[in-house]
Design a protein around this motif. Structure first.
Motif, PDB file in Angstrom:
ATOM      1  N   PRO A  59       0.813  -1.218   0.000  1.00 37.82           N
ATOM      2  CA  PRO A  59       0.000   0.000   0.000  1.00 37.82           C
ATOM      3  C   PRO A  59       0.845   1.266   0.000  1.00 37.82           C
ATOM      4  CG  PRO A  59       0.074  -0.943   2.193  1.00 37.82           C
ATOM      5  CD  PRO A  59       0.772  -1.917   1.290  1.00 37.82           C
ATOM      6  N   GLY A  60       0.378   2.262  -0.740  1.00 33.72           N
ATOM      7  CA  GLY A  60       0.996   3.586  -0.731  1.00 33.72           C
ATOM      8  C   GLY A  60       0.019   4.633  -0.262  1.00 33.72           C
ATOM      9  N   ALA A  61      -1.278   4.363  -0.457  1.00 30.94           N
ATOM     10  CA  ALA A  61      -2.332   5.261   0.004  1.00 30.94           C
ATOM     11  C   ALA A  61      -2.677   4.951   1.458  1.00 30.94           C
ATOM     12  CB  ALA A  61      -3.567   5.109  -0.874  1.00 30.94           C
ATOM     13  N   LYS A  62      -3.442   5.836   2.073  1.00 35.83           N
ATOM     14  CA  LYS A  62      -3.839   5.643   3.468  1.00 35.83           C
ATOM     15  C   LYS A  62      -4.629   4.345   3.621  1.00 35.83           C
ATOM     16  CE  LYS A  62      -5.953   8.035   7.392  1.00 35.83           C
ATOM     17  NZ  LYS A  62      -6.562   9.291   7.878  1.00 35.83           N
ATOM     18  N   GLY A  63      -4.438   3.688   4.763  1.00 34.38           N
ATOM     19  CA  GLY A  63      -5.041   2.381   4.991  1.00 34.38           C
ATOM     20  C   GLY A  63      -6.523   2.316   4.700  1.00 34.38           C
ATOM     21  N   ILE A  64      -7.288   3.239   5.231  1.00 33.38           N
ATOM     22  CA  ILE A  64      -8.734   3.174   5.050  1.00 33.38           C
ATOM     23  C   ILE A  64      -9.123   3.370   3.593  1.00 33.38           C
ATOM     24  CG2 ILE A  64      -9.007   5.613   5.640  1.00 33.38           C
ATOM     25  CD1 ILE A  64     -11.499   2.670   6.148  1.00 33.38           C
ATOM     26  N   ASP A  65      -8.356   4.172   2.848  1.00 31.38           N
ATOM     27  CA  ASP A  65      -8.662   4.389   1.431  1.00 31.38           C
ATOM     28  C   ASP A  65      -8.386   3.121   0.613  1.00 31.38           C
ATOM     29  OD1 ASP A  65      -9.347   7.019   1.976  1.00 31.38           O
ATOM     30  OD2 ASP A  65      -7.316   7.759   1.616  1.00 31.38           O
ATOM     31  N   VAL A  66      -7.303   2.418   0.949  1.00 29.25           N
ATOM     32  CA  VAL A  66      -7.002   1.154   0.280  1.00 29.25           C
ATOM     33  C   VAL A  66      -8.113   0.142   0.548  1.00 29.25           C
ATOM     34  CG1 VAL A  66      -5.360  -0.764   0.104  1.00 29.25           C
ATOM     35  CG2 VAL A  66      -4.525   1.566   0.446  1.00 29.25           C
ATOM     36  N   ILE A  67      -8.497   0.044   1.789  1.00 27.74           N
ATOM     37  CA  ILE A  67      -9.510  -0.927   2.204  1.00 27.74           C
ATOM     38  C   ILE A  67     -10.854  -0.643   1.549  1.00 27.74           C
ATOM     39  CG2 ILE A  67     -10.842  -1.687   4.202  1.00 27.74           C
ATOM     40  CD1 ILE A  67      -8.225  -1.203   5.859  1.00 27.74           C
ATOM     41  N   THR A  68     -11.229   0.625   1.482  1.00 26.93           N
ATOM     42  CA  THR A  68     -12.516   1.005   0.917  1.00 26.93           C
ATOM     43  C   THR A  68     -12.594   0.707  -0.579  1.00 26.93           C
ATOM     44  OG1 THR A  68     -12.809   2.748   2.580  1.00 26.93           O
ATOM     45  CG2 THR A  68     -14.111   2.922   0.573  1.00 26.93           C
ATOM     46  N   LEU A  69     -11.567   1.096  -1.326  1.00 30.70           N
ATOM     47  CA  LEU A  69     -11.572   0.832  -2.765  1.00 30.70           C
ATOM     48  C   LEU A  69     -11.516  -0.664  -3.030  1.00 30.70           C
ATOM     49  CD1 LEU A  69     -11.480   1.781  -5.684  1.00 30.70           C
ATOM     50  CD2 LEU A  69      -8.979   1.977  -5.473  1.00 30.70           C
ATOM     51  N   GLN A  70     -10.769  -1.364  -2.242  1.00 33.20           N
ATOM     52  CA  GLN A  70     -10.632  -2.803  -2.392  1.00 33.20           C
ATOM     53  C   GLN A  70     -11.980  -3.506  -2.363  1.00 33.20           C
ATOM     54  OE1 GLN A  70      -9.634  -5.451   1.117  1.00 33.20           O
ATOM     55  NE2 GLN A  70      -7.622  -5.047   0.262  1.00 33.20           N
ATOM     56  N   SER A  71     -12.807  -3.156  -1.402  1.00 35.17           N
ATOM     57  CA  SER A  71     -14.099  -3.831  -1.264  1.00 35.17           C
ATOM     58  C   SER A  71     -14.988  -3.578  -2.475  1.00 35.17           C
ATOM     59  CB  SER A  71     -14.801  -3.377   0.020  1.00 35.17           C
ATOM     60  OG  SER A  71     -15.056  -1.987   0.009  1.00 35.17           O
ATOM     61  N   GLU A  72     -14.939  -2.361  -3.013  1.00 36.53           N
ATOM     62  CA  GLU A  72     -15.741  -2.047  -4.195  1.00 36.53           C
ATOM     63  C   GLU A  72     -15.240  -2.800  -5.424  1.00 36.53           C
ATOM     64  OE1 GLU A  72     -16.842   1.726  -7.101  1.00 36.53           O
ATOM     65  OE2 GLU A  72     -16.061   2.111  -5.092  1.00 36.53           O
ATOM     66  N   LEU A  73     -13.932  -2.832  -5.629  1.00 36.73           N
ATOM     67  CA  LEU A  73     -13.374  -3.492  -6.810  1.00 36.73           C
ATOM     68  C   LEU A  73     -13.661  -4.992  -6.804  1.00 36.73           C
ATOM     69  CD1 LEU A  73      -9.880  -1.740  -7.097  1.00 36.73           C
ATOM     70  CD2 LEU A  73     -11.928  -1.313  -8.477  1.00 36.73           C
ATOM     71  N   ILE A  74     -13.509  -5.622  -5.646  1.00 36.61           N
ATOM     72  CA  ILE A  74     -13.762  -7.061  -5.556  1.00 36.61           C
ATOM     73  C   ILE A  74     -15.236  -7.360  -5.747  1.00 36.61           C
ATOM     74  CG2 ILE A  74     -13.695  -9.070  -4.026  1.00 36.61           C
ATOM     75  CD1 ILE A  74     -11.115  -7.971  -2.847  1.00 36.61           C
ATOM     76  N   ALA A  75     -16.092  -6.510  -5.202  1.00 37.62           N
ATOM     77  CA  ALA A  75     -17.529  -6.707  -5.371  1.00 37.62           C
ATOM     78  C   ALA A  75     -17.928  -6.616  -6.838  1.00 37.62           C
ATOM     79  CB  ALA A  75     -18.286  -5.666  -4.547  1.00 37.62           C
ATOM     80  N   ARG A  76     -17.409  -5.627  -7.540  1.00 37.55           N
ATOM     81  CA  ARG A  76     -17.738  -5.479  -8.968  1.00 37.55           C
ATOM     82  C   ARG A  76     -17.247  -6.680  -9.762  1.00 37.55           C
ATOM     83  NH1 ARG A  76     -19.737  -0.701 -10.494  1.00 37.55           N
ATOM     84  NH2 ARG A  76     -19.477   1.110  -9.114  1.00 37.55           N
TER      85      ARG A  76
END
Length: 379
Positions: A185-202
């Motif tokens: 990760p290079g971005a803030k933890g919560i931002d990585v986690i949030t985008l991750q959940s959306e990408l995997i869901a899609r």
């Protein structure tokens, strides 16, 4: 060996698959053609070393040329979740493959069981990123005692959270000669986690209504976490929130046969863990700015867990802002979070892919190391 892995899809983990749902009824590929076979054309040694600050002993495998010399060394660091020295997941052993490849190229490689895993002592459950960083630092200290190792050319290569561990360690000592971030990760933890959940869901086929619900859950649970420092209070609020607001949560995000009650209980327990509370607020850039040694950051273009476009630019920017021009970032086409060639990048593909770790990624690491931290010619 089959391994059941559960994914948490609202505010998920940044780990290398340990905290992810791999919902797949398909049979895993049986053959792992990259796994090296004995006898190896190099020296292999079982080793132990102490982390005195934690009062634990870590066990691992050191591989190096059987020729005499003083070799540069790479310490491999696993992603989040308790993992063994091979970072074994779904029958794949990526760290075994990496260690074999780099050792054949003239580098010594140390890989070790996480605390509380395999032959390492200690407990993993309450460990944070800061805690496991001291394990990696202890590995470097151990290698400095070995006469076969060039103590000025010891570096860290971390996968996923391990990439952040490498940056934290390198930000506070001059004993580390280089770092490699593999989907770190290079971005803030919560931002990585949030985008991750959306990408995997899609990628998993969730419709737009489900995506909207996931995004709303992310926002609202994030606010609950930020406003509730007390763990007992946080657990109560999150359980109440899930019961009141997530009755329509997408079934595709749950393990087949799992009840919503069990699903949300598992998630809430994770969100209340010391690891998660630490990872939630962490700012990787603050550490990368302080790294003065050479840096290589690699990501796959189809990595849904640590998105390349979100995380590579902040690493490059932070290292350069810290005055370190010796930084290389590369997005490798078509590879997922485990650096496998894939179709969608969804975690449910990991076990079905025969290839463990892309030769393109292996070459990117070895070629960069050869150019940056020269190794003696093997043989």
């Amino acid at each position: 060996m089959k391994k059941t892995i559960v994914i948490v899809l609202f505010l998920a983990s940044i780990g290398a698959g340990i905290a992810y749902i791999l919902v797949s009824s398909a049979k895993m590929a049986e053959a792992r053609p990259q796994e090296p076979e004995t006898p190896y054309p190099y020296h292999t040694e079982e080793v132990t070393f102490r982390n005195d600050s934690a009062g634990i002993t870590l066990a691992g495998t050191l591989t190096l040329s059987d020729k005499k010399g003083s070799f540069p060394a790479v310490v491999l660091i696993t992603g989040s979740g308790p993992q063994n020295r091979n970072e074994e997941v779904l029958g794949h052993k990526p760290f075994l493959v990496i260690a074999d490849y780099l050792t054949r190229r003239g580098f010594a490689v140390l890989r070790y069981d996480d605390r509380g895993v395999g032959k390492s002592t200690g407990k993993f459950n309450n460990a944070t990123t800061a805690d496991v960083t001291t394990d990696a630092e202890s590995a470097v200290a151990y290698l400095k005692t070995r006469q076969e190792i060039n103590s000025g050319k010891i570096g860290l290569a971390g996968h996923s959270e391990g990439g952040l561990v490498a940056a934290i360690a390198a930000s506070r000592t001059k004993d580390i000669g280089f770092i490699i971030s593999l989907a770190g990760p290079g971005a803030k933890g919560i931002d990585v986690i949030t985008l991750q959940s959306e990408l995997i869901a899609r990628a998993g086929g969730v419709d737009e209504a489900g995506i909207a619900l996931i995004k709303r859950a992310n926002r609202e649970t994030t606010e609950i976490i930020r406003s509730t420092p007390d763990t007992a209070g946080l657990r109560a609020k999150l359980m109440a929130y899930t019961k009141a607001n997530l009755h329509d949560y997408p079934l595709k995000m749950m393990y087949p046969g799992q009840s919503k009650e069990d699903f949300f209980k598992f998630q809430v327990n994770m969100l209340c863990s010391p690891w998660y509370r630490y990872a939630f607020e962490i700012e990787p850039a603050s550490y990368f700015k302080k790294v003065k040694c050479p840096v290589l950051a690699l990501n796959g273009s189809k990595d849904l867990q640590v998105d390349a476009s979100q995380n590579l630019p902040p690493i490059l920017k932070a290292v350069r802002e810290g005055g370190n021009a010796n930084v290389t970032v590369k997005e490798l086409p078509g590879l997922n979070h485990l650096f496998q060639p894939c179709k969608t990048g969804h975690p449910n593909e990991y076990g079905k892919i025969r290839e463990t770790f892309s030769p393109t990624a292996l070459a990117a690491m070895a070629d960069w190391l050869a150019a940056t931290i020269a190794a003696p010619a093997p043989g």
